[in-house]
Design a protein around this motif. Structure first.
Motif, PDB file in Angstrom:
ATOM      1  N   ALA A   3       4.617  39.253  26.890  1.00  0.00           N
ATOM      2  CA  ALA A   3       5.884  38.773  26.326  1.00  0.00           C
ATOM      3  C   ALA A   3       6.870  38.395  27.424  1.00  0.00           C
ATOM      4  O   ALA A   3       7.547  37.360  27.338  1.00  0.00           O
ATOM      5  CB  ALA A   3       6.487  39.846  25.422  1.00  0.00           C
ATOM      6  N   VAL A   4       6.949  39.224  28.474  1.00  0.00           N
ATOM      7  CA  VAL A   4       7.840  38.919  29.599  1.00  0.00           C
ATOM      8  C   VAL A   4       7.407  37.619  30.271  1.00  0.00           C
ATOM      9  O   VAL A   4       8.242  36.773  30.632  1.00  0.00           O
ATOM     10  CB  VAL A   4       7.857  40.085  30.603  1.00  0.00           C
ATOM     11  CG1 VAL A   4       8.593  39.685  31.888  1.00  0.00           C
ATOM     12  CG2 VAL A   4       8.514  41.305  29.992  1.00  0.00           C
ATOM     13  N   GLY A   5       6.108  37.450  30.440  1.00  0.00           N
ATOM     14  CA  GLY A   5       5.597  36.211  31.021  1.00  0.00           C
ATOM     15  C   GLY A   5       5.966  34.997  30.182  1.00  0.00           C
ATOM     16  O   GLY A   5       6.341  33.947  30.712  1.00  0.00           O
ATOM     17  N   GLY A   6       5.856  35.137  28.861  1.00  0.00           N
ATOM     18  CA  GLY A   6       6.231  34.040  27.985  1.00  0.00           C
ATOM     19  C   GLY A   6       7.707  33.697  28.077  1.00  0.00           C
ATOM     20  O   GLY A   6       8.089  32.516  28.084  1.00  0.00           O
ATOM     21  N   LEU A   7       8.560  34.722  28.175  1.00  0.00           N
ATOM     22  CA  LEU A   7       9.999  34.484  28.312  1.00  0.00           C
ATOM     23  C   LEU A   7      10.319  33.798  29.639  1.00  0.00           C
ATOM     24  O   LEU A   7      11.133  32.864  29.688  1.00  0.00           O
ATOM     25  CB  LEU A   7      10.755  35.805  28.209  1.00  0.00           C
ATOM     26  CG  LEU A   7      10.980  36.356  26.794  1.00  0.00           C
ATOM     27  CD1 LEU A   7      11.618  37.733  26.862  1.00  0.00           C
ATOM     28  CD2 LEU A   7      11.839  35.404  25.985  1.00  0.00           C
ATOM     29  N   LEU A   8       9.678  34.254  30.721  1.00  0.00           N
ATOM     30  CA  LEU A   8       9.908  33.622  32.017  1.00  0.00           C
ATOM     31  C   LEU A   8       9.498  32.157  31.992  1.00  0.00           C
ATOM     32  O   LEU A   8      10.201  31.285  32.527  1.00  0.00           O
ATOM     33  CB  LEU A   8       9.136  34.363  33.115  1.00  0.00           C
ATOM     34  CG  LEU A   8       9.744  35.646  33.665  1.00  0.00           C
ATOM     35  CD1 LEU A   8       8.801  36.273  34.692  1.00  0.00           C
ATOM     36  CD2 LEU A   8      11.102  35.374  34.291  1.00  0.00           C
ATOM     37  N   GLY A  26       5.356  33.193  35.262  1.00  0.00           N
ATOM     38  CA  GLY A  26       5.150  33.474  33.845  1.00  0.00           C
ATOM     39  C   GLY A  26       3.705  33.299  33.429  1.00  0.00           C
ATOM     40  O   GLY A  26       3.146  34.133  32.708  1.00  0.00           O
ATOM     41  N   ALA A  27       3.059  32.232  33.910  1.00  0.00           N
ATOM     42  CA  ALA A  27       1.653  31.995  33.579  1.00  0.00           C
ATOM     43  C   ALA A  27       0.765  33.112  34.119  1.00  0.00           C
ATOM     44  O   ALA A  27      -0.154  33.580  33.437  1.00  0.00           O
ATOM     45  CB  ALA A  27       1.207  30.646  34.144  1.00  0.00           C
ATOM     46  N   ALA A  28       1.034  33.557  35.361  1.00  0.00           N
ATOM     47  CA  ALA A  28       0.233  34.624  35.957  1.00  0.00           C
ATOM     48  C   ALA A  28       0.410  35.931  35.190  1.00  0.00           C
ATOM     49  O   ALA A  28      -0.556  36.679  34.979  1.00  0.00           O
ATOM     50  CB  ALA A  28       0.613  34.805  37.427  1.00  0.00           C
ATOM     51  N   LEU A  29       1.647  36.241  34.761  1.00  0.00           N
ATOM     52  CA  LEU A  29       1.889  37.463  33.999  1.00  0.00           C
ATOM     53  C   LEU A  29       1.191  37.411  32.642  1.00  0.00           C
ATOM     54  O   LEU A  29       0.641  38.418  32.171  1.00  0.00           O
ATOM     55  CB  LEU A  29       3.389  37.675  33.807  1.00  0.00           C
ATOM     56  CG  LEU A  29       4.173  38.135  35.037  1.00  0.00           C
ATOM     57  CD1 LEU A  29       5.660  38.208  34.715  1.00  0.00           C
ATOM     58  CD2 LEU A  29       3.665  39.487  35.522  1.00  0.00           C
ATOM     59  N   ILE A  30       1.205  36.244  32.006  1.00  0.00           N
ATOM     60  CA  ILE A  30       0.493  36.110  30.731  1.00  0.00           C
ATOM     61  C   ILE A  30      -1.002  36.355  30.934  1.00  0.00           C
ATOM     62  O   ILE A  30      -1.645  37.077  30.169  1.00  0.00           O
ATOM     63  CB  ILE A  30       0.745  34.723  30.117  1.00  0.00           C
ATOM     64  CG1 ILE A  30       2.203  34.608  29.667  1.00  0.00           C
ATOM     65  CG2 ILE A  30      -0.183  34.476  28.929  1.00  0.00           C
ATOM     66  CD1 ILE A  30       2.608  33.209  29.262  1.00  0.00           C
ATOM     67  N   GLY A  31      -1.567  35.766  31.990  1.00  0.00           N
ATOM     68  CA  GLY A  31      -2.978  35.990  32.280  1.00  0.00           C
ATOM     69  C   GLY A  31      -3.288  37.453  32.543  1.00  0.00           C
ATOM     70  O   GLY A  31      -4.296  37.986  32.057  1.00  0.00           O
TER      71      GLY A  31
END
Length: 416
Positions: free
Chosen positions: A101-106, A119-124
């Protein structure tokens, strides 16, 4: 960690009965969460390159940023095993969903490539940890005789999410007029996933055994190196076939003169075939045997890639091409839950995550490398050579797999 699971009467097994898939347990704890997770992931895969290209007008940078999703997944695979082993599957699911969720917000608020890439790396990374927790949870809760069907059902829900996710992204594009709006889909599915995991009934785990987690992730990786190098790399060819065909199939269609609509229609129809046979594949894995299905899948992938090469030069090229893609999709669906099922069979049921993280790293790496290898072969030697290389790889793996399976796969599976 072992879990004590109370199964319903229909899910228990007597001396002459097979256990059933514990649907009431895995529905709210695995299947529906997995659908939400894959919806967000597929929406992200659609949105990242579009958002990056809008920021830079460079296809090369857009592709690089999109690759950060996969890099985030691979980089977090081993740490994911530690997180699940150290805490619990439920805690890992909650934490990883929050990271997603944080990755998506970023990615949504980011007005620069660095923020979008982070953000993409956090989502992954979040998706990877969630998948690790889901896999470990199934390993310790689902009986071995129905493990293949369960993981194939999980694969089916993943395919459903991957199919629907781009439509949600497209709706977000249409409503807002901004490519970044698709990241709100990721945030929304993550919030729903957090709520669902928070209220779902997860059976309490027992006290860990004295040697629980003693080897750790790196120790397990080292002690299992022969299994991972021999059986793991061989099985990873199945993942390579899956991801490689995503590049080959559209390119062959273009080479044969198909327009974009016709190619997309073929992919849609064969994708439905893939989904339709997924659970059948899990039944075969449980009843016929893991290795029999794995070898058959590799043979089917080999023959279909050989047929794809023939389609480039055959008189009835369209018919051969359609048949080849149909066989690829059938093999892909039949083997949907096969790779994680073999990993679960090999894992220590008292601490599965430490091994499963290494297993997923090896098998996912094969799938990540395949599109690059296909692109390299196609660019240097042509599409036909790329198809032949894939066919040869599948054939070699099919020949090696029975020997490595007898050596490393210790679990005996009930036969019908």
């Amino acid at each position: 960690m072992r879990h004590v699971v109370e199964l319903s009467k229909s899910e228990r097994t007597g001396p002459s009965e097979r256990p059933g898939v514990p649907w009431r347990l895995i529905g709210p704890t695995v299947l529906v969460p997995n659908l939400l997770n894959s919806l967000g992931q597929s929406a992200t895969i659609t949105a990242v390159p579009l958002a990056a290209s809008a920021l830079t007008r460079s296809f090369a940078i857009a592709a690089l940023v999109a690759a950060l999703i996969t890099l985030g997944q691979l980089a977090s695979t081993l740490p994911a095993g530690w997180v699940v082993d150290r805490f619990s599957e439920r805690t890992a699911m909650v934490g990883s969903t929050a990271v997603t969720a944080v990755g998506g917000l970023l990615a949504y608020i980011g007005s620069s490539i660095p923020l979008l890439g982070l953000g993409a790396a956090l989502i992954g990374a979040g998706v990877s940890v969630f998948a690790m927790a889901r896999h470990a949870w199934i390993t310790v809760t689902v009986p071995v005789p129905v493990r293949g069907r369960t993981l194939s059902a999980v694969a089916g829900f993943t395919r459903l999410g991957n199919f629907l996710g781009p439509f949600l992204a497209a709706a977000a594009f249409h409503v807002s007029g901004r490519s970044e709006a698709a990241f709100l889909v990721v945030v929304g599915t993550s919030v729903g996933l957090l709520v669902l995991v928070a209220i779902a009934r997860f059976p309490e785990s027992t006290t860990p055994t004295g040697d629980h987690g003693r080897q750790g992730v790196l120790g397990t990786l080292w002690n299992s190196r022969r299994t991972l190098f021999q059986l793991g790399l061989t099985v990873s060819v199945i993942s390579s076939m899956r991801t490689g065909r995503r590049v080959l199939v559209p390119l062959i269609g273009v080479s044969l003169g198909w327009d974009n609509v016709s190619t997309a229609l073929l992919l849609g129809v064969t994708g439905a075939l893939d989904f339709a046979v997924c659970y059948l594949g899990g039944s075969l894995v449980d009843r016929v045997g893991r290795i029999h299905v794995a070898v058959g899948t590799l043979v089917a992938f080999g023959l279909s890639h050989l047929a794809a090469a023939v389609a480039l030069v055959a008189p009835a090229s369209d018919v051969v091409y359609i048949a080849a893609v149909a066989v690829m999709s059938t093999a892909n669906g039949i083997s949907g839950g096969l790779v994680p099922t073999i990993g679960s069979d090999l894992a220590d049921p008292n601490a599965p995550a430490t091994f499963l993280s290494s297993w997923r790293l090896v098998t996912d790496a094969g799938g990540s490398v395949a599109p690059i290898a296909v692109a390299a072969f196609a660019g240097a030697l042509g599409l036909g050579s790329a198809c032949l290389a894939m066919a040869l790889t599948a054939s070699v793996a099919a020949g090696l797999l029975p020997r490595y399976a007898r050596r490393h796969l210790r679990t005996r599976h009930p036969q019908p």
